[in-house]
Scaffold this motif. Sequence first.
Motif, short mmCIF file in Angstrom:
data_model
loop_
_atom_site.label_atom_id
_atom_site.label_comp_id
_atom_site.label_asym_id
_atom_site.label_seq_id
_atom_site.Cartn_x
_atom_site.Cartn_y
_atom_site.Cartn_z
N ASN A 247 71.72 31.89 89.18
CA ASN A 247 71.95 33.32 89.10
C ASN A 247 71.05 34.05 90.10
OD1 ASN A 247 71.75 36.10 88.40
ND2 ASN A 247 72.68 35.63 86.42
N LEU A 248 71.66 34.55 91.16
CA LEU A 248 70.89 35.18 92.23
C LEU A 248 70.26 36.49 91.80
CD1 LEU A 248 73.26 34.52 95.26
CD2 LEU A 248 71.29 33.17 94.53
N MET A 249 70.89 37.19 90.84
CA MET A 249 70.34 38.46 90.39
C MET A 249 68.96 38.25 89.76
SD MET A 249 70.56 41.68 90.34
CE MET A 249 72.16 42.42 90.59
N LEU A 251 66.79 36.00 90.70
CA LEU A 251 65.85 35.85 91.82
C LEU A 251 65.49 37.21 92.41
CD1 LEU A 251 67.33 32.77 93.78
CD2 LEU A 251 65.31 32.80 92.31
N MET A 252 66.49 38.11 92.45
CA MET A 252 66.24 39.44 93.02
C MET A 252 65.40 40.30 92.09
SD MET A 252 70.04 40.10 94.63
CE MET A 252 69.83 41.85 94.85
N ARG A 255 62.10 39.18 92.19
CA ARG A 255 61.62 39.18 93.58
C ARG A 255 60.89 37.88 93.90
NH1 ARG A 255 59.98 44.86 92.04
NH2 ARG A 255 57.80 44.19 92.06
N VAL A 256 61.54 36.77 93.53
CA VAL A 256 60.95 35.44 93.72
C VAL A 256 60.92 35.08 95.20
CG1 VAL A 256 61.39 32.99 93.33
CG2 VAL A 256 61.64 34.61 91.45
N GLN A 257 59.82 34.47 95.61
CA GLN A 257 59.74 33.89 96.94
C GLN A 257 59.81 32.38 96.78
OE1 GLN A 257 56.40 35.30 99.21
NE2 GLN A 257 56.45 37.28 98.21
N LEU B 234 67.32 37.88 100.27
CA LEU B 234 68.45 38.17 99.40
C LEU B 234 68.26 39.55 98.80
CD1 LEU B 234 70.95 37.05 97.90
CD2 LEU B 234 69.38 36.29 96.12
N VAL B 237 74.29 41.43 96.13
CA VAL B 237 75.19 40.40 95.64
C VAL B 237 76.63 40.91 95.65
CG1 VAL B 237 73.56 39.02 94.31
CG2 VAL B 237 74.50 41.10 93.30
N THR B 241 77.06 36.98 91.88
CA THR B 241 75.68 36.60 91.57
C THR B 241 75.52 35.12 91.30
OG1 THR B 241 76.04 37.00 89.23
CG2 THR B 241 75.14 38.82 90.49
N GLU B 242 76.60 34.41 90.97
CA GLU B 242 76.42 33.05 90.48
C GLU B 242 76.88 32.02 91.50
OE1 GLU B 242 76.38 32.20 86.12
OE2 GLU B 242 78.25 31.23 86.70
N LEU B 258 63.27 31.54 100.94
CA LEU B 258 64.23 32.46 100.34
C LEU B 258 63.47 33.51 99.53
CD1 LEU B 258 67.30 33.01 99.62
CD2 LEU B 258 66.89 31.60 97.60
N LYS B 259 63.69 34.78 99.85
CA LYS B 259 63.01 35.82 99.09
C LYS B 259 64.03 36.76 98.47
CE LYS B 259 58.95 35.92 102.10
NZ LYS B 259 58.08 36.75 102.96
N GLY B 260 64.00 36.90 97.16
CA GLY B 260 64.83 37.88 96.49
C GLY B 260 64.10 39.20 96.44
N THR B 261 64.83 40.30 96.59
CA THR B 261 64.15 41.59 96.52
C THR B 261 65.10 42.69 96.07
OG1 THR B 261 62.76 43.17 97.71
CG2 THR B 261 64.58 42.22 98.94
N LEU B 262 64.55 43.73 95.53
CA LEU B 262 65.26 44.97 95.23
C LEU B 262 64.26 46.08 95.47
CD1 LEU B 262 67.05 44.12 91.85
CD2 LEU B 262 68.17 44.59 94.02
#
Lengths: 328, 328
Positions: A247-249, A251-252, A255-257, B234, B237, B241-242, B258-262
């Motif tokens: 689930n990419l959401m 990770l967002m 805010r995982v690195q 990232l 989405v 998301t999946e 890979l970095k997730g962010t909002l």
Amino acid sequence: MKAVNVKQPGGAEQLQVKEFSKPLPKQGEILIKVNAAAVNRTDIVNREGKSGYNTNPILGIEVAGEVVDVASDVNIEKGTRVMGLVNGGAYAEYAVMPADRAMIIPDNLSFEEAAAIPEVFLTAYQTLFWLGGLTDEDTVLIHAGGSGVGTAAIQLAKQLTKAKIITTAGSAEKLDYCRSLGADVCINYKEESFPEEVLKATNDQGADLILDFIGASYWEKNLQSICTDGRWILIGVLGGTEVEKVNLMQLMLKRVQLKGTLLTPRSDEYKQQLTQDFSEHVLPLIQENKIKPIIDKIFKLEDVQEAHKHMEENKNIGKIILRIDEEG
Amino acid sequence: MKAVNVKQPGGAEQLQVKEFSKPLPKQGEILIKVNAAAVNRTDIVNREGKSGYNTNPILGIEVAGEVVDVASDVNIEKGTRVMGLVNGGAYAEYAVMPADRAMIIPDNLSFEEAAAIPEVFLTAYQTLFWLGGLTDEDTVLIHAGGSGVGTAAIQLAKQLTKAKIITTAGSAEKLDYCRSLGADVCINYKEESFPEEVLKATNDQGADLILDFIGASYWEKNLQSICTDGRWILIGVLGGTEVEKVNLMQLMLKRVQLKGTLLTPRSDEYKQQLTQDFSEHVLPLIQENKIKPIIDKIFKLEDVQEAHKHMEENKNIGKIILRIDEEG
């Protein structure tokens, strides 16, 4: 010389000791009479023919021994005791290595102890500091605390920072050992939920840094255990390579690195720089016995099949060493 | 005052203009008479009740308008034209904002143009530089080149670095526009394989940095398009998301970061620092017309349902603006 190669990609039974010709040091290289090598997961992956980056028919990526010959452009004295990473060819009586990444073995270490240093300590150092940016204020979660890299990482984190160290392992014996090396919170993953324990130990914040040698089987649990803005270094896949439904959401939102890494396929230049940085900051601590190589068991080169099987049984605490005795 | 909220989580038809009481500026805040707000994907996610981080019943996260009141501890003159991020409450006649992240609107911009700046430019700036570390030597792959963030990112990369800019979009019109903003390689993802084109444009090395607003549907293709040691941010989405299956060994072999962010759920302090850094480095370029807000269409606040539908049809190039006319 005698050396170990793989008959056909497969299990430990495919390993054989065979006669090879002695390698010659090319420009910038030294020739080492190998006294000890060590077994690594990457050797097993190579044995199975799955790595895709191994070109040397002789297995093994780290040695300890004596310099017996040098290329004309190298300024190291014959007889010097050295240890370090080789580009394959470690399970052998002789091996070549770029001279600029040979580390001089501290006097207080035997060859077997020295062979337990390079791969796991350089990997742990790279992961904690170069990639993970560990600081005194962090909490670090180190999985597989009893493994070679695990025992190295716990010691490095303890001696070089004031970070809080959480580790997981599968037996009380391993966890006791991790505690003796400096781990602050020790979780038996077979008996406890490690995300719950990590959250408990971090005021529900989660760990700032995760050293993940496990991969797929811990994916969800690592995601639960990491703090917002946390760093997650993926360095091994003992628990499988394939994660179903990521689930990419998540990770967002957290805010995982996430950083994937491997040491073995990296360039000579990278390994040289890493070795130099490590030598400067860690070798003095090894000389003072503040950081020590952890040896689980020493096998003779001829018993290499047993040595691989021993690693695959996951019972070791620390490193599995191959001793190379002189022929005749 | 009139403002927009959501009747029940759901589609655009759930949006309604309603009477709310005017907000009061708390310590450190200013009260803004809003002349224009802009529509963002995050508003749609909030409208659907899926974000989990929205607490303000009034939608919208960015405004442009005039300061009409300030808290006692704030030193901004009434009448100042400002733009910036609010913590919800933008689709309204009046909104409050922490004073330390209000940006003074350059004289050459209308309120509608100013409302097209904060969210997408701050997001693109954060992603390219704070998280992506873009340098002159890099190749950057910017997906959704015609979107608000895409058009901002292309301009920022072009004006602030010498990086090679590759972008993807779904129509010739959008790609022509991206080219006019500075994109070097423009790929129609509906007609071409973007990983193939990225590899062609990078000597088979792949992109150093990917700005990914797409997520799941591009996962494999992004992995093919990224170079070894590449950075992958990232940030959206749009494509789901999946991810069905993630192969961790591929992330390790390519040593992907890979970095997730909002941006929206981040702290006030973070937004203040980002705004300050952006103001210093980018506002002068906007004043000189080197970087420009890109407006697709302006709707009246009363037509907010149409505005949301327009974004959901994915046909816009640049921003969708809401103009707030005075009552009566």
